[in-house]
Design a protein around this motif. Structure first.
Motif, short mmCIF file in Angstrom:
data_model
loop_
_atom_site.label_atom_id
_atom_site.label_comp_id
_atom_site.label_asym_id
_atom_site.label_seq_id
_atom_site.Cartn_x
_atom_site.Cartn_y
_atom_site.Cartn_z
N THR A 93 0.83 -1.19 0.00
CA THR A 93 0.00 0.00 0.00
C THR A 93 0.87 1.25 0.00
O THR A 93 0.58 2.22 -0.72
CB THR A 93 -0.92 -0.01 1.23
OG1 THR A 93 -1.76 -1.16 1.16
CG2 THR A 93 -1.79 1.22 1.28
N GLN A 139 -8.16 0.28 -0.72
CA GLN A 139 -8.47 -1.01 -0.11
C GLN A 139 -9.86 -0.97 0.52
O GLN A 139 -10.60 -1.93 0.50
CB GLN A 139 -7.41 -1.29 0.96
CG GLN A 139 -7.24 -2.75 1.29
CD GLN A 139 -5.92 -3.00 2.01
OE1 GLN A 139 -5.07 -2.13 2.13
NE2 GLN A 139 -5.74 -4.20 2.51
N ASP A 161 -5.72 -1.15 -4.97
CA ASP A 161 -5.19 -1.70 -3.72
C ASP A 161 -6.11 -2.79 -3.20
O ASP A 161 -7.16 -2.51 -2.64
CB ASP A 161 -5.05 -0.58 -2.68
CG ASP A 161 -4.23 -1.04 -1.49
OD1 ASP A 161 -3.86 -2.23 -1.44
OD2 ASP A 161 -3.96 -0.21 -0.61
N GLU A 162 -5.72 -4.03 -3.38
CA GLU A 162 -6.49 -5.19 -2.95
C GLU A 162 -7.99 -5.00 -3.18
O GLU A 162 -8.78 -5.09 -2.25
CB GLU A 162 -6.25 -5.47 -1.46
CG GLU A 162 -4.77 -5.61 -1.16
CD GLU A 162 -4.49 -6.40 0.08
OE1 GLU A 162 -5.33 -7.25 0.44
OE2 GLU A 162 -3.43 -6.18 0.67
MG LIG Z 1 -2.31 -2.56 2.23
#
Ligand SMILES: [Mg+2]
Ligand SMILES: Nc1ncnc2c1ncn2[C@@H]1O[C@H](COP(=O)(O)OP(=O)(O)OP(=O)(O)O)[C@@H](O)[C@H]1O
Lengths: 362, 619
Positions: free
Chosen positions: A46, A91, A167-168
């Motif tokens: 991240t 995320q 991000d994910e």
């Molecule tokens: Mg992360």
């Protein structure tokens, strides 16, 4: 291909006091690449993404986007995020809870002061792209996780950035939806052609989606390469272990000479090696993937300890003396616990690592 | 490329970095905040020291100065005030006795309020007492209304004719004069303060009790401990932090309390540090007063330091927890009816009687005559020329409070002050929240955090005194503010900075950084991010904070009592004035007005908190 990399990171560092999130990172991403940052939790994925986006100020190094210097510690240059022409899906999605889906997506367009009906047109077009027509009046809280994620993507792509940072994005979704969304994201990438940096700690996701995988641990890049490369030629023990499902089998072994042939004797398996590979008596770590064992008549005898069926494949744990290995067999493979299997390693499908440095030798 | 050239000019790099940092909104806000805090918190505190150790104009008449032939040049350093307070024949009356009185009252208050509040909390949370929800709600009423109306009500009931004036309700009914110790001095002061401050312990401890996992206690019982052992060995240690925190909160409030000891102590020359400080200032003994203020700040600072040591930073703030509790209640058996009756009596006497007595007295034509024939609405709505059946002007020719221009002006001042203060406090709250939360970890943020906590250790009267010395004269670009309305707003905002900081940071923490960053990526500048994203998401919390400040400022007495002048009088200082001259009906009517405003404000807050809870803010 352009003469400069789309994203170039040079000697990037990020520290918070004593916590080192990124250590001297170098990475080059070409136009149109789909690069995955892969690594265990807390390895700095991240942070890397945020540094590219300009949301985090690194403590050292340089970042170029499209050949233009957007960050340099030495020269104290920091281009603000909005001027980097990139989009980021957080995320947590970071959808604004007090705005409707429409308002969330239209936010950036309103700032650009586009005419109202053009905004409407664009928003509805994007809603179509992410298959959420008819949801524009809802609030984010009234949507499922998958729908929220699509809204976050819609909010990103409507500004037509030439770099996507994700991000994910799939980590909050259930297993089934995750598989569907993988395909959709890949499609989106192919359609738009935008250079994509994708963060995940799921190695299957990384293997299936990316053109390049960048494997990180503790703020250090261990390997950058295509999915095949990281799979077949892992740079070191960490990568080998991380890119393996189920667990990679590791054995310590030494080179011996039998019948004038140099072999490695590892856990009962004899592995042929070329003359150039190692000096005599050198100790190495051997890695064999669970799927790289075959049952042969002249194989080494192992006893089945356990079996874990997984639908299309089956994991078998087998033992011999103190040694335990995991095996992966395709299809509906059934074997009784306690029965014997004669195993050998598929020709050439193993890796050797230096015992001290952990680097790959073969 | 230009690297080599750049390396030779570190000045330019520094400038670039500085400029970039100065463009960050959290830095801008942090700097603004820091300047404000230095101006209105740090410098006043330093000035207090300075004034305590230097001559003022009025000091030339001090005997110590005259006898020794010292030239009392205003502003010059001196230890004369220190000497007068600590090492002179005056010390006993001016310092030692008030100090002992303060300690006596604080100790008494802490013991009574803490034990009663904690026991009540246990009964309400952990037993099968019938109607405990209702009792819990009623028991928090004293938290909402200020402390000093209880003292006024006490006076109405128990005052005796010793200090002149009319007899109280007690004497009227029983035809006997209550003994002095019952009318004035430490006993009534402790009782009245306890009737207010028990609610702090009650709220803190019941919050803690309600969140205890009852399985811990059940395990104890399974292991063979009896109820009493479980209580002592498990329950008590679990709630001990909250009891300690309530202890120190009550203790530091006790040191600073002003209204109650003023109403119930000063008429019989029973002084505490706070009332002594007040009377010193009124007697032009500013230097002595400021030495006393320093002592009070030291005491209160010490108690908070202890708190931080024992419990950990910042927990001394009261936290109201609304968590439900589903553990198996302790069965009280037959005892529960006894407890219930006792509690009902307490609620009637301790919670409602003060309000009732004040209302009643505000409806009496002649003070001290409790018969029905004496009933009048004059003090609320009467005209100034209203006469009674004997042809005499009621209320000495002053109109009722809802008609009296002077009181209406006071009410207007109060409301205006509370509105302004609440507005600036909330506004400051956002700035503080943003500067501290978004810049977390930086030196500036830590400094701001510490500075914004500082006013908490100043007892209200001492903080007022600080502002009195600071802004009596022009100060830098700031003109002399004494006597203006602005100084009241200023002191109220500054004193409430710790609270606005708390609401502000709490509200800002709810809005995840990413929500703002998402806006930044879309090209939104700071102002747009602020008004389109941050403000809508923190609004509910800020509105609740606004109302809380509004009520607190509305009922504030000790903070402003030194700073008001005839044209800037507010309701609370008018009540104080009427109580001082013994014109009780007016004072009581105004008190009830303040109580009503406070209560309605609280109801509005509760509304907002409910809606705030309903719309959970997620990232
Ligand atoms: Mg992360
Ligand atoms: N604001 C911060 N202050 C201090 N340390 C931080 C901060 N943000 C991240 N870190 C630390 O930096 C390291 C890298 O964090 P990062 O968020 O990049 O990890 P990640 O790879 O994204 O992990 P995950 O998969 O759990 O999201 C961690 O050790 C983390 O604790």
């Amino acid at each position: 291909m352009a003469e400069y990399a789309k994203i170039r990171i040079e000697n990037l560092c990020k520290k918070w006091g004593k916590v080192v999130a990124i250590k001297d990172m170098n990475l080059s991403i070409e136009e149109g690449d789909f690069v995955t940052l892969l690594g265990p939790s807390g390895c700095g994925k991240t942070t890397t993404l945020r540094a590219i986006a300009g949301l985090e100020e690194p403590t050292g190094g340089k970042i170029y986007l499209n050949g233009k210097l957007v960050f340099s510690k030495e020269e104290e240059i920091v281009v603000p995020p909005a001027k980097r022409n990139l989009g980021l899906v957080f995320q947590s999605y970071a959808l604004w809870p007090h705005m409707t889906v429409f308002e969330n997506i239209a936010f950036g367009l309103k700032i650009k002061k586009l005419p109202k009906d053009e905004i409407r047109k664009m928003v509805f077009a994007v809603l179509g792209d992410v298959k959420l027509e008819g949801y524009e009046k809802r609030y984010p809280q009234e949507l499922s996780g998958g729908q929220q994620q699509r809204i976050a993507i819609a909010r990103m792509i409507i500004n037509r950035p030439d770099i996507y940072l994700l991000d994910e994005p799939l980590s909050n979704l259930d297993a089934k939806l995750r598989v569907d969304m993988r395909a959709e994201l890949k499609e989106l990438h192919q359609k738009s052609g935008a250079t994509t940096v994708y963060v995940t700690h799921d190695q299957v996701e990384a293997m299936t989606m990316s053109s390049k995988i960048c494997i990180m641990k503790d703020g250090i890049i261990h390997q950058v390469g295509s999915p095949e490369e990281v799979y077949r030629k892992p740079a070191d023990l960490f990568v080998a272990d991380f890119i393996s499902n189920p667990k990679m089998n590791f054995f310590e072994a030494a080179v011996t000479t039998e019948n004038n042939k140099r072999v490695i004797n590892a856990a009962g398996f004899k592995l042929k090696i070329g003359p150039e590979m190692l000096g005599p008596e050198e100790k190495v770590k051997v890695a064999v993937r669970p799927e790289d064992f075959v049952i042969t008549d002249n194989g080494t005898e192992y006893t089945v300890v356990n079996q874990l069926p997984a639908g299309s494949s089956s994991i078998v744990i087998a033992g011999r003396g103190g040694e335990k290995i995991s095996l992966l067999f395709e299809g509906n493979f059934k074997v009784a616990v306690g029965s014997k299997l004669r195993l050998s390693v598929k020709e050439g499908l193993f890796n050797l690592f230096n015992l001290k440095t952990g680097k790959r030798i073969y | 490329m230009s690297e080599a050239a750049v390396k030779k000019r570190p000045g330019i790099l520094f400038l670039r970095r500085l400029l970039r940092n100065l463009k960050l909104p959290q830095k801008i806000m942090g700097i603004i905040l820091f300047v404000l805090l230095v101006l209105f918190v740090l410098l006043p505190a330093i000035n207090l020291f300075y004034t305590a150790f230097s001559f003022s104009y009025s000091d030339r008449v001090l005997p110590q100065v005259i006898e020794r032939g010292i030239k009392a040049v205003p502003g010059r350093f001196t230890l004369v005030h220190l000497e007068r307070v600590f090492f002179s024949p005056l010390t006993k009356n001016m310092f030692l006795i008030p100090l002992l009185n303060t300690l006596l009252i604080t100790a008494g208050l802490t013991i009574v309020a803490l034990s009663f509040g904690s026991v009540l909390a246990w009964i309400v949370v952990r037993t099968d007492l019938p109607g405990r929800k209702l009792i819990a709600n009623l028991a928090t009423i004293p938290y909402i209304i200020p402390a000093w109306p209880i003292a006024l009500a006490w006076l109405n009931i128990f005052k005796n004719t010793k200090v002149g004036g009319t007899p109280g309700l007690f004497e009227y009914i029983f035809h006997m004069t209550p003994p002095d110790w019952m009318s004035y001095g430490p006993v009534p002061i402790i009782i009245c303060l306890s009737l207010h401050y028990y609610s702090y312990s009650f709220i803190t401890v019941s919050g803690a009790l309600a969140t205890i996992d009852s399985r811990l206690e059940e395990t104890g019982e399974l292991l063979g401990a009896n109820k009493w052992q479980v209580m002592r060995k498990i329950t008590l240690p679990l709630v001990l932090p909250s009891i300690l925190s309530a202890f120190i909160l009550t203790f530091s409030r006790g040191i600073g309390s002003f209204g109650t000891p003023a109403f119930l102590g000063m008429p019989v020359h029973f002084f505490t540090l706070s009332t002594q400080l007040y009377s010193n200032i009124k007697n032009n003994l500013g230097g002595d007063a400021y030495i006393i203020a320093l002592v009070m700040i030291l005491m209160s600072g010490l108690s908070i330091y202890m708190n931080v040591k024992v419990i950990g930073a910042r927990k001394s703030f009261v936290t109201i927890s609304g968590k439900g509790f589903k553990a198996k209640p302790v069965l009280l058996g037959k005892l529960k009816y006894v407890v219930l009756v006792l509690l009902i009596i307490f609620i009637i006497l301790g919670v409602f009687t003060p309000l009732y007595v004040l209302t009643w007295q505000s409806l009496m034509e002649q003070d001290g005559n409790y018969s029905l024939s004496n009933f009048t609405l004059h003090f609320w709505t009467g005209k100034s020329d209203e006469v009674n059946k004997h042809g005499i002007l009621i209320g000495e020719g002053q109109a009722g409070i809802l008609r009296n221009p002077m009181i209406l002006r006071g009410a207007w001042n109060s409301v205006r002050l509370a509105l302004y203060a609440a507005f600036f406090t909330s506004f400051l709250g956002i700035i503080i929240g943003y500067a501290i939360v978004r810049d977390r970890g930086s030196r500036l943020s830590k400094l701001n955090d510490a500075l914004s906590f500082a006013p908490y250790i100043f007892p209200g009267i001492a903080f007022g005194a600080v502002y009195l010395t600071m802004f009596a004269r022009p100060f830098g670009p700031i003109p002399a503010l004494y006597g203006t309305f602005a100084i009241l707003v200023l002191v109220s905002v500054a004193k409430h900075v710790p609270y606005s900081s708390r609401t502000g940071t709490a509200a800002m923490m709810q809005v995840s950084k990413e929500l703002e960053e998402a806006g930044e990526l879309q090209g939104a500048g700071f102002l747009r991010r602020f008004f389109k994203i941050i403000f809508p998401l923190t609004r509910n919390g800020l509105v609740a904070g606004f109302m809380l400040s509004f009520i607190t400022v509305m009922r504030e007495l000790s903070l402003v009592v030194l700073l008001v002048t005839p044209s800037t009088k507010v309701l609370t200082t008018m009540i104080y004035y009427y109580a001082e001259i013994g014109f009780h009906q007016f004072g009581d009517a105004i008190t009830m007005l303040v109580v009503i405003i406070s209560l309605s404000g609280t109801i509005i807050i509760r509304r907002f908190q409910k809606t705030a809870l309903g719309k959970e803010i997620g990232g």
